[in-house]
Scaffold this motif. Structure first.
Motif: not given
Length: 238
Positions: A100-124
């Motif tokens: 469940a925590a991994t799914l939650w974190a995956s959503a955070a990665v998607g949110a970073c990508a959706g706001t064009d924060r690609v570097a942050e998405a990769v780091l996450a």
């Protein structure tokens, strides 16, 4: 058509990049989960990651940063409900929290990508992979350390199996014996799944016990008429 009037190639290409990043990073996270045969594997993590990216990206395009912030708050809540679906309770044990925590974190990665924060998405993504892979040996090593029950918070259960005709007698004796050794009962359950016997399970209030005291109570319970088994067990509270 509204599509022709609203379509802007530059914004569309930006969305393509955002969703592609979310898809690739979600695939990386999901592949590790699929390899370990978790209930939420490759496709689930990709869908969560891309879905979060879509919601945040469209909010950015329609209402700017303020819209994205509002959608982000709802994404966090929505993924919480989705994560609850993969958490399973088996007796006093709980499984699926890490998934469940991994799914939650995956959503955070998607949110970073959706706001064009690609570097942050990769780091996450790298952080999530490190948590699920590099920390695994440390977790296993810690789990192999013998538990000092005198300093650890534990859940203690006393189990008594009695013939159906002697259940009430055994239940009263169980309360009396635990009271005698000063271990009050927090909860008690009756399991009548067997044909001729009933299992009485008493969960203690105490988070630490003295084994000799409980053993004394168990010895007395074993001597009761109609009791075929009596014992106690401990498990971690988390």
């Amino acid at each position: 058509m509204q599509f022709i009037a609203a379509f802007e190639l530059r914004d569309f290409l930006d969305t393509v990049v955002s969703l592609s990043v979310a898809f690739v990073l979600g695939t990386i996270i999901g592949a590790e989960r699929q390899y370990r045969q978790r209930s939420a594997g490759l496709r689930t993590n990709v869908l969560v990651c891309v879905g979060a990216a879509v919601f945040v990206d469209i909010a950015m395009r329609l209402h700017g940063a303020d819209g994205a912030v509002r959608v982000l708050a709802n994404v966090v809540t929505g993924i919480g409900f989705l994560g609850a679906g993969v958490i399973m309770k088996e007796g006093i044990n709980i499984r699926g929290l890490n998934t469940a925590a991994t799914l939650w974190a995956s959503a955070a990665v998607g949110a970073c990508a959706g706001t064009d924060r690609v570097a942050e998405a990769v780091l996450a993504t790298l952080m999530i992979l490190a948590c699920n892979t590099l920390l695994r040996p440390l977790v296993n090593r810690i789990n192999r350390i013998p538990i000092d029950e005198s300093v650890s918070e534990m859940i203690y259960e006393v189990r008594v199996v009695a013939e159906n005709g002697h259940v009430e007698e055994a239940r009263k004796a169980l309360f009396a014996e635990l009271k005698r050794v000063n271990y009050p009962v927090a909860d008690i359950d009756l399991d009548s799944s067997a044909e001729d016997t009933t299992e009485i399970v008493a969960t203690l209030v105490s988070s630490s016990v003295v084994a000799s005291e409980l053993n004394s109570a168990i010895d007395s319970l074993r001597a009761l008429r109609g009791v075929s088994h009596a014992g106690w067990e401990a498990s971690t509270s988390e």
